[in-house]
Design a protein around this motif. Structure first.
Motif, PDB file in Angstrom:
ATOM      1  N   ASP A   1       0.934  -8.849  13.428  1.00 10.62           N
ATOM      2  CA  ASP A   1       0.053  -9.009  12.277  1.00 10.62           C
ATOM      3  C   ASP A   1      -1.333  -9.546  12.622  1.00 10.62           C
ATOM      4  O   ASP A   1      -2.256  -9.414  11.844  1.00 10.62           O
TER       5      ASP A   1
ATOM      6  N   ASP B   1      -5.570  -2.978   9.533  1.00 13.62           N
ATOM      7  CA  ASP B   1      -5.522  -2.766   8.096  1.00 13.62           C
ATOM      8  C   ASP B   1      -6.226  -1.483   7.683  1.00 13.62           C
ATOM      9  O   ASP B   1      -7.352  -1.210   8.095  1.00 13.62           O
ATOM     10  N   GLU B   2      -5.514  -0.721   6.859  1.00 11.21           N
ATOM     11  CA  GLU B   2      -6.047   0.543   6.354  1.00 11.21           C
ATOM     12  C   GLU B   2      -5.522   0.698   4.926  1.00 11.21           C
ATOM     13  O   GLU B   2      -4.446   1.244   4.709  1.00 11.21           O
ATOM     14  N   GLY B   3      -6.269   0.173   3.975  1.00  8.37           N
ATOM     15  CA  GLY B   3      -5.806   0.214   2.591  1.00  8.37           C
ATOM     16  C   GLY B   3      -4.659  -0.761   2.378  1.00  8.37           C
ATOM     17  O   GLY B   3      -4.677  -1.873   2.874  1.00  8.37           O
ATOM     18  N   THR B   4      -3.643  -0.314   1.648  1.00  6.25           N
ATOM     19  CA  THR B   4      -2.522  -1.199   1.334  1.00  6.25           C
ATOM     20  C   THR B   4      -1.284  -0.916   2.184  1.00  6.25           C
ATOM     21  O   THR B   4      -0.255  -1.572   2.031  1.00  6.25           O
ATOM     22  N   MET B   5      -1.402   0.066   3.119  1.00  8.32           N
ATOM     23  CA  MET B   5      -0.272   0.391   3.987  1.00  8.32           C
ATOM     24  C   MET B   5      -0.786   1.008   5.285  1.00  8.32           C
ATOM     25  O   MET B   5      -1.659   1.867   5.254  1.00  8.32           O
ATOM     26  N   TRP B   6      -0.281   0.520   6.428  1.00  3.81           N
ATOM     27  CA  TRP B   6      -0.698   1.066   7.712  1.00  3.81           C
ATOM     28  C   TRP B   6       0.418   0.916   8.730  1.00  3.81           C
ATOM     29  O   TRP B   6       1.304   0.083   8.594  1.00  3.81           O
TER      30      TRP B   6
END
Length: 150
Positions: A114, A119-124
């Motif tokens: 983490d 990070d790419e939007g709300t899911m990656w």
């Protein structure tokens, strides 16, 4: 969601227990090392030695991943993490290579923790299956590693 009452938890697999034991031993070894520079140099040697022990298919991929990570994110320090090559920032693992052979999987894994800035939007995605490291795959790994360290 209910759990099937006929199934029983059988604990960790032998491979998982071995990885945890290796992690504990590595943590103790790191604590005994001397200066910060000595620790970094020895950790890098440990990673290269672990890669050299891998079966050819995993070793070839791990060597290429290691070269790409160290060239594209020189701020990441190689270290062993659960017995696998990993790359850390200030002691915290950002990404790691997991051998297919170690866990009897059909593919090796390049994973990101983490701390990685993927990070790419709300899911990656945070892990990627590897069956071969081609020039195209190397370019993708390089981009991911650069993005991970921001």
């Amino acid at each position: 969601m209910s759990r099937d009452k006929t199934s029983t938890y059988e604990g960790f697999t032998a491979e998982e227990r071995a990885a945890m034991k290796e992690h504990a031993e590595q943590t103790k070894k790191e604590a005994r090392r001397g200066s910060r520079a000595d620790k970094a140099a020895e950790a890098a040697r440990d990673v290269l030695a672990k890669i050299a022990e891998m079966p050819d298919s995993d070793r070839i991929m791990a060597e290429r991943v290691h070269a790409v990570v160290t060239a594209n994110a020189p701020t990441l320090a190689p270290k062993l993490w659960y017995g696998m090559p990993a790359y850390a920032l200030d002691g915290k693992v950002v990404c790691f290579f997991q051998s297919a052979d170690k866990f009897k999987a059909r593919y090796a894994t390049l994973g990101f923790n983490d701390l990685a800035q993927l990070d790419e939007g709300t899911m990656w995605a945070t892990s990627f299956a590897l069956t071969e490291v081609t020039a195209e795959v190397e370019a993708r790994i390089a981009a991911l590693v650069r993005q991970a360290v921001g």
